[in-house]
Scaffold this active site. Structure first.
Site, PDB file in Angstrom:
ATOM      1  N   SER A  13      17.613  49.460  46.856  1.00 23.67           N
ATOM      2  CA  SER A  13      18.915  49.085  47.432  1.00 23.67           C
ATOM      3  C   SER A  13      19.993  49.363  46.401  1.00 23.67           C
ATOM      4  O   SER A  13      19.714  49.414  45.197  1.00 23.67           O
ATOM      5  CB  SER A  13      18.909  47.587  47.766  1.00 23.67           C
ATOM      6  OG  SER A  13      20.201  47.132  48.119  1.00 23.67           O
ATOM      7  N   TYR A  26      18.377  38.162  45.320  1.00 22.90           N
ATOM      8  CA  TYR A  26      18.070  39.386  46.076  1.00 22.90           C
ATOM      9  C   TYR A  26      18.277  40.598  45.167  1.00 22.90           C
ATOM     10  O   TYR A  26      17.427  41.498  45.127  1.00 22.90           O
ATOM     11  CB  TYR A  26      18.953  39.500  47.334  1.00 22.90           C
ATOM     12  CG  TYR A  26      18.705  40.797  48.085  1.00 22.90           C
ATOM     13  CD1 TYR A  26      17.472  41.043  48.697  1.00 22.90           C
ATOM     14  CD2 TYR A  26      19.678  41.796  48.146  1.00 22.90           C
ATOM     15  CE1 TYR A  26      17.223  42.235  49.361  1.00 22.90           C
ATOM     16  CE2 TYR A  26      19.439  42.991  48.813  1.00 22.90           C
ATOM     17  CZ  TYR A  26      18.216  43.210  49.414  1.00 22.90           C
ATOM     18  OH  TYR A  26      17.960  44.406  50.059  1.00 22.90           O
TER      19      TYR A  26
HETATM   20  P1  NDP Z   1      14.946  44.501  58.953  1.00 23.61           P
HETATM   21  O1  NDP Z   1      15.088  43.012  58.863  1.00 23.61           O
HETATM   22  O2  NDP Z   1      15.435  45.171  60.181  1.00 23.61           O
HETATM   23  O3  NDP Z   1      13.426  44.919  58.705  1.00 23.61           O
HETATM   24  C1  NDP Z   1      12.643  44.284  57.736  1.00 23.61           C
HETATM   25  C2  NDP Z   1      11.184  44.661  57.962  1.00 23.61           C
HETATM   26  O4  NDP Z   1      10.404  44.043  56.920  1.00 23.61           O
HETATM   27  C3  NDP Z   1      10.662  44.139  59.284  1.00 23.61           C
HETATM   28  O5  NDP Z   1       9.869  45.125  59.902  1.00 23.61           O
HETATM   29  C4  NDP Z   1       9.819  42.940  58.905  1.00 23.61           C
HETATM   30  O6  NDP Z   1       8.693  42.819  59.767  1.00 23.61           O
HETATM   31  C5  NDP Z   1       9.323  43.345  57.491  1.00 23.61           C
HETATM   32  N1  NDP Z   1       9.004  42.155  56.725  1.00 23.61           N
HETATM   33  C6  NDP Z   1       9.859  41.200  56.294  1.00 23.61           C
HETATM   34  N2  NDP Z   1       9.189  40.201  55.692  1.00 23.61           N
HETATM   35  C7  NDP Z   1       7.866  40.527  55.754  1.00 23.61           C
HETATM   36  C8  NDP Z   1       6.668  39.903  55.336  1.00 23.61           C
HETATM   37  N3  NDP Z   1       6.696  38.710  54.713  1.00 23.61           N
HETATM   38  N4  NDP Z   1       5.505  40.518  55.562  1.00 23.61           N
HETATM   39  C9  NDP Z   1       5.467  41.717  56.187  1.00 23.61           C
HETATM   40  N5  NDP Z   1       6.555  42.370  56.615  1.00 23.61           N
HETATM   41  C10 NDP Z   1       7.744  41.776  56.412  1.00 23.61           C
HETATM   42  O7  NDP Z   1      15.700  45.073  57.654  1.00 23.61           O
HETATM   43  P2  NDP Z   1      15.884  46.561  57.077  1.00 23.61           P
HETATM   44  O8  NDP Z   1      15.258  47.565  57.933  1.00 23.61           O
HETATM   45  O9  NDP Z   1      17.323  46.683  56.754  1.00 23.61           O
HETATM   46  O10 NDP Z   1      15.113  46.400  55.697  1.00 23.61           O
HETATM   47  C11 NDP Z   1      14.095  47.276  55.265  1.00 23.61           C
HETATM   48  C12 NDP Z   1      14.191  47.427  53.754  1.00 23.61           C
HETATM   49  O11 NDP Z   1      15.434  48.028  53.427  1.00 23.61           O
HETATM   50  C13 NDP Z   1      14.135  46.114  52.974  1.00 23.61           C
HETATM   51  O12 NDP Z   1      13.350  46.302  51.824  1.00 23.61           O
HETATM   52  C14 NDP Z   1      15.592  45.874  52.595  1.00 23.61           C
HETATM   53  O13 NDP Z   1      15.708  45.101  51.425  1.00 23.61           O
HETATM   54  C15 NDP Z   1      16.044  47.307  52.387  1.00 23.61           C
HETATM   55  N6  NDP Z   1      17.480  47.532  52.430  1.00 23.61           N
HETATM   56  C16 NDP Z   1      18.208  47.205  53.544  1.00 23.61           C
HETATM   57  C17 NDP Z   1      19.562  47.437  53.556  1.00 23.61           C
HETATM   58  C18 NDP Z   1      20.443  47.045  54.695  1.00 23.61           C
HETATM   59  O14 NDP Z   1      21.672  47.013  54.509  1.00 23.61           O
HETATM   60  N7  NDP Z   1      19.922  46.795  55.871  1.00 23.61           N
HETATM   61  C19 NDP Z   1      20.226  48.094  52.422  1.00 23.61           C
HETATM   62  C20 NDP Z   1      19.364  48.356  51.303  1.00 23.61           C
HETATM   63  C21 NDP Z   1      18.044  48.121  51.331  1.00 23.61           C
HETATM   64  P3  NDP Z   1       8.166  41.447  60.389  1.00 23.61           P
HETATM   65  O15 NDP Z   1       9.333  40.507  60.484  1.00 23.61           O
HETATM   66  O16 NDP Z   1       7.600  41.837  61.725  1.00 23.61           O
HETATM   67  O17 NDP Z   1       7.118  40.996  59.445  1.00 23.61           O
HETATM   68  C1  8X3 Z   2      21.025  45.515  51.299  1.00 24.83           C
HETATM   69  C2  8X3 Z   2      22.419  45.923  50.961  1.00 24.83           C
HETATM   70  O1  8X3 Z   2      24.608  45.079  49.962  1.00 24.83           O
HETATM   71  O2  8X3 Z   2      23.461  43.610  51.509  1.00 24.83           O
HETATM   72  O3  8X3 Z   2      20.153  45.743  50.241  1.00 24.83           O
HETATM   73  O4  8X3 Z   2      22.607  43.947  49.299  1.00 24.83           O
HETATM   74  S1  8X3 Z   2      23.294  44.556  50.411  1.00 24.83           S
END
Ligand code: NDP
Ligand code: 8X3
Length: 252
Positions: free
Chosen positions: A139, A152
């Protein structure tokens, strides 16, 4: 020729789901993971029209379940070519003195330790086969710290360090390791961070054009589809309206 096999954590939503969908379009067989099995089954039903899809339901925090799930893979799915370490979320947004310990534990257990458990279970097979690609989803929060983001950001800085460490330790084994570090992407991320408070979650993406999960899926596919001599080691992707974690043009 046999399809490549990708193992994607966090495939029930957001970036992971978009990546699974794009990989299927490119003929990559899939192992899709998450806790919500209904969503995994639904995605499997859709993507099975194009490629072979296996689902694994586990919480990445539960190391026994992680190892058992990966050991349980059928022969046809055992030789994983591509690992996308994507599962993760933010839990809470509060000054360090006011943060909930349970939120801190969730972020470190899922984003850091969960990523390590999954990697530990999959890397030995890649070493044996002397090939593999690992993409760690970091991220912008792993590159800078923003107000109230403390733990985070720490978890994503850890992903940044683990990404570098994996690359250093695994390159002699023919395994390519790289990170994709997104800025603001509209997914369920903020809904999880704000514990279902839709007003707060929606506000994060108001007034500008955030990235879509498909934008990150495109970049992930780009990274894994480079020729053998090219490794995308570390890449930051932001919306055009974003310059840093705290500078976002919200006047649109
Ligand atoms: P979502 O919340 O849409 O997706 C998160 C995914 O992670 C879900 O499929 C969820 O599946 C899975 N997950 C969460 N906790 C667990 C757990 N304990 N065990 C297994 N699976 C888990 O978020 P994003 O798609 O945005 O996030 C994906 C990645 O991208 C993350 O690592 C996030 O930190 C990163 N990210 C996101 C950004 C954003 O702005 N959205 C920016 C930068 C990075 P389920 O709940 O079914 O278990
Ligand atoms: C997710 C992006 O800016 O919310 O990693 O941390 S931010």
């Amino acid at each position: 020729m046999k399809n490549k096999i990708a193992f994607i954590t966090g495939a029930t939503s957001g970036i992971g789901k978009a990546t699974a969908t794009l990989f299927a379009e490119h003929g990559i067989d899939l192992i899709i993971c998450g806790r919500r099995s209904d969503r995994l089954n639904e995605l499997q039903a859709t993507l099975s029209e194009k490629v072979n899809v296996h689902t694994l339901t586990f919480d990445v925090r539960d190391k026994d379940k992680v190892f058992k799930a990966i050991e349980s893979l059928p022969e046809d799915f055992k030789n994983i070519d591509i690992l996308i370490n994507n599962a993760g979320n933010a839990h809470g947004l509060a000054p360090i003195d006011q943060g909930e310990i349970s939120d801190w534990e969730a972020m470190l257990d899922i984003n850091v330790k969960g990523l390590l458990y999954v990697s530990k279970a999959i890397i030995p097979g890649m070493i044996n086969r002397k090939s593999g690609r690992i993409i760690n989803i970091g991220s912008t929060a792993g590159k800078e710290v923003y107000p109230n983001g403390n733990v985070y950001c720490a978890s994503k800085h850890a992903v940044d360090a683990i990404n570098q460490g994996m690359r250093i330790d695994l390159h002699a084994h023919g395994i390519k390791v790289g990170a994709i570090n997104p800025g603001l992407v509209e997914t369920e991320f903020s809904n999880v961070r704000f514990k279902g408070d839709k007003t707060k979650a929606d506000a994060v993406y108001k007034g500008f054009t955030p990235l879509k999960p498909e934008d990150i899926a495109d970049v992930i596919y780009f990274a894994i589809s480079r020729p053998a001599h090219v490794n995308i080691a570390d890449l930051i992707v932001m919306p055009s309206d974003q310059a840093s974690s705290t500078i976002v043009n919200k006047n649109n």
